[in-house]
Design a protein around this motif. Structure first.
Motif, mmCIF file in Angstrom:
data_model
loop_
_atom_site.group_PDB
_atom_site.id
_atom_site.type_symbol
_atom_site.label_atom_id
_atom_site.label_comp_id
_atom_site.label_asym_id
_atom_site.label_seq_id
_atom_site.Cartn_x
_atom_site.Cartn_y
_atom_site.Cartn_z
ATOM 1 N N VAL A 59 -5.791 -1.566 5.949
ATOM 2 C CA VAL A 59 -4.417 -1.181 5.746
ATOM 3 C C VAL A 59 -4.252 -1.201 4.032
ATOM 4 O O VAL A 59 -4.842 -2.017 3.407
ATOM 5 N N ASP A 60 -3.309 -0.367 3.804
ATOM 6 C CA ASP A 60 -3.117 -0.313 2.060
ATOM 7 C C ASP A 60 -2.556 -1.276 1.765
ATOM 8 O O ASP A 60 -1.345 -1.818 2.066
ATOM 9 N N ALA A 61 -3.269 -2.235 0.849
ATOM 10 C CA ALA A 61 -2.835 -3.415 0.204
ATOM 11 C C ALA A 61 -1.749 -3.423 -0.585
ATOM 12 O O ALA A 61 -1.074 -4.531 -0.996
ATOM 13 N N LEU A 74 1.748 -5.990 -0.055
ATOM 14 C CA LEU A 74 1.124 -6.762 1.057
ATOM 15 C C LEU A 74 0.086 -7.742 0.773
ATOM 16 O O LEU A 74 0.369 -8.828 0.925
ATOM 17 N N LEU A 75 -0.522 -7.305 -0.269
ATOM 18 C CA LEU A 75 -1.453 -8.177 -0.995
ATOM 19 C C LEU A 75 -0.824 -9.637 -1.402
ATOM 20 O O LEU A 75 -1.284 -10.597 -1.207
ATOM 21 N N ARG A 147 8.495 -18.073 3.752
ATOM 22 C CA ARG A 147 8.562 -17.118 3.024
ATOM 23 C C ARG A 147 9.310 -15.787 3.640
ATOM 24 O O ARG A 147 8.924 -15.687 4.792
ATOM 25 N N TRP A 148 10.197 -14.882 3.148
ATOM 26 C CA TRP A 148 10.956 -14.037 3.677
ATOM 27 C C TRP A 148 10.972 -12.625 3.007
ATOM 28 O O TRP A 148 11.145 -12.676 1.781
ATOM 29 N N TYR A 149 10.457 -11.633 3.521
ATOM 30 C CA TYR A 149 10.390 -10.536 2.750
ATOM 31 C C TYR A 149 11.167 -9.236 3.756
ATOM 32 O O TYR A 149 11.473 -9.283 4.747
ATOM 33 N N SER A 150 11.581 -8.189 2.775
ATOM 34 C CA SER A 150 12.221 -7.215 3.786
ATOM 35 C C SER A 150 10.840 -6.171 3.627
ATOM 36 O O SER A 150 10.204 -5.888 2.578
ATOM 37 N N ALA A 151 10.421 -5.587 4.767
ATOM 38 C CA ALA A 151 9.407 -4.546 4.941
ATOM 39 C C ALA A 151 10.036 -3.283 4.975
ATOM 40 O O ALA A 151 9.315 -2.192 5.155
ATOM 41 N N LEU A 152 11.386 -3.037 4.931
ATOM 42 C CA LEU A 152 11.858 -1.717 4.977
ATOM 43 C C LEU A 152 11.194 -0.662 4.179
ATOM 44 O O LEU A 152 11.224 0.341 4.574
ATOM 45 N N PRO A 153 10.678 -1.034 2.905
ATOM 46 C CA PRO A 153 10.210 0.102 2.099
ATOM 47 C C PRO A 153 8.892 0.598 2.886
ATOM 48 O O PRO A 153 8.449 1.689 2.459
ATOM 49 N N SER A 154 8.129 0.034 3.565
ATOM 50 C CA SER A 154 7.080 0.242 4.217
ATOM 51 C C SER A 154 6.594 0.190 5.566
ATOM 52 O O SER A 154 5.930 0.117 6.309
ATOM 53 N N ASN A 155 8.076 -0.004 6.415
ATOM 54 C CA ASN A 155 8.055 -0.048 7.925
ATOM 55 C C ASN A 155 7.078 0.767 8.398
ATOM 56 O O ASN A 155 6.406 0.253 9.445
ATOM 57 N N ASN A 156 7.293 2.012 8.313
ATOM 58 C CA ASN A 156 6.597 3.080 9.101
ATOM 59 C C ASN A 156 5.102 2.912 8.917
ATOM 60 O O ASN A 156 4.164 2.978 9.738
ATOM 61 N N GLU A 157 4.630 2.530 7.618
ATOM 62 C CA GLU A 157 3.194 2.437 7.367
ATOM 63 C C GLU A 157 2.609 1.341 7.943
ATOM 64 O O GLU A 157 1.532 0.991 8.573
ATOM 65 N N LEU A 158 3.371 0.034 7.731
ATOM 66 C CA LEU A 158 2.769 -1.282 8.188
ATOM 67 C C LEU A 158 2.655 -1.167 9.774
ATOM 68 O O LEU A 158 1.974 -1.959 10.492
ATOM 69 N N LEU A 159 3.663 -0.502 10.721
ATOM 70 C CA LEU A 159 3.905 -0.674 12.069
ATOM 71 C C LEU A 159 3.310 0.749 12.637
ATOM 72 O O LEU A 159 3.774 1.179 13.419
ATOM 73 N N THR A 160 2.174 1.421 11.984
ATOM 74 C CA THR A 160 2.029 2.811 12.446
ATOM 75 C C THR A 160 1.466 2.632 13.751
ATOM 76 O O THR A 160 0.736 1.799 14.169
ATOM 77 N N ASP A 175 -10.096 -9.408 2.224
ATOM 78 C CA ASP A 175 -11.575 -9.310 1.535
ATOM 79 C C ASP A 175 -11.495 -8.920 0.081
ATOM 80 O O ASP A 175 -11.408 -7.578 -0.247
ATOM 81 N N GLY A 176 -11.209 -9.733 -0.755
ATOM 82 C CA GLY A 176 -10.853 -9.778 -2.145
ATOM 83 C C GLY A 176 -9.560 -8.879 -2.279
ATOM 84 O O GLY A 176 -8.659 -9.495 -1.673
ATOM 85 N N ASP A 177 -9.706 -7.727 -2.689
ATOM 86 C CA ASP A 177 -8.162 -7.258 -2.792
ATOM 87 C C ASP A 177 -7.926 -5.905 -1.653
ATOM 88 O O ASP A 177 -6.852 -5.068 -1.703
ATOM 89 N N ARG A 178 -8.835 -6.035 -0.555
ATOM 90 C CA ARG A 178 -8.773 -5.137 0.669
ATOM 91 C C ARG A 178 -7.883 -6.084 1.630
ATOM 92 O O ARG A 178 -8.347 -7.166 2.103
#
Length: 255
Positions: A59-61, A74-75, A147-160, A175-178
């Motif tokens: 997934v795109d970190a 996300l990272l 911890r509380w975040y809004s996933a709205l900026p990336s919802n579609n990508e995170l839940l593809t 794994d490191g930064d991935r």
């Protein structure tokens, strides 16, 4: 108790009861059931072992979330730990507290002590599928401190490939930064977060919901329709104590 206290017993309840047996007959029936329970436990262990052997997908970190100080990735949400469990909280934008998801409120309200997860190098966070400021006010209304975040900026990508707007638990490892996704669940899969249902399932009357396979005469006392079993008197059950404490339903972001 108040009239809105969901723990108050129904005064006219006269539920049926199981047949009475002597101790020997009771223990014999319980021993037979225990064989099935142990098989169920062993199968759960086997499923967990298979889950640990699933492949993972990258997934795109750098996917963007919104946190208390603005955009993060996300990272960043791993907070330096190796693993991340994210609960994707359904959101009804523009609604007050009473109009928010009772299922997400139910399971999120169980998450209190995180030190056990941290001891295994796991971070837990809520990824709300609505705007940050509005949903943050709901977090404060409920008195949660995870911890509380809004996933709205990336919802579609995170839940593809999944239903955006539904409840999900998603597990990640880095794994490191991935960052890699290792598992996800939805619908009743989120019951792993709750202990109330697990305890209810051990009692003679169970969850007292309409879908359950119970003997005739067993109580089914929920005042909510079957599709909303975690509501009482028009709102998610754990909200009543917050209302009685004087907290406001209004989730409109302040200045």
């Amino acid at each position: 108790m108040t009239e809105n206290d969901s723990s108050a017993p129904a005064p006219d309840r006269a539920p049926a009861l199981p047949p009475v047996a002597d101790r020997a007959a009771f223990e014999a029936e319980l021993d037979a059931l225990r064989v099935r329970e142990k098989a169920h436990t062993r199968e759960g262990d086997a499923i967990a072992a298979a889950r640990r052997r699933l492949p993972m997908v990258e997934v795109d970190a750098g996917l963007e979330l919104t946190g208390p100080d603005g955009p993060v990735t996300l990272l960043d949400a791993f907070e330096g730990r190796r693993q991340l469990i994210a609960y994707y909280f359904m959101w009804h934008e523009g609604h007050d507290a009473a109009g928010q998801c009772e299922g997400c409120t139910w399971v999120t309200n169980q998450v209190r002590e995180l030190s056990f997860l941290h001891s295994r190098d796991i971070t837990y966070a809520v990824f709300c599928q609505g705007p940050y400021e509005e949903s943050r006010r709901y977090r404060e209304f409920m008195g949660w401190d995870m911890r509380w975040y809004s996933a709205l900026p990336s919802n579609n990508e995170l839940l593809t490939g999944r239903q955006v707007g539904s409840m999900h638990i998603v597990c990640y490892v880095r794994d490191g930064d991935r960052v890699y996704e290792t598992y996800w669940t939805t619908l009743r899969g989120v019951e792993v977060m709750d202990y109330n249902y697990a305890l209810m399932d051990m009692t003679v009357y169970g969850r007292q919901e309409l879908w359950e396979d119970s003997p005739s005469g067993w109580p089914q006392t929920m005042d909510a329709p079957p599709e909303h079993p975690m509501r009482t008197n028009g709102r998610p059950i754990p909200q009543w104590s917050r209302i009685e404490a004087g907290r406001s339903d209004d989730l409109t972001p302040g200045p």
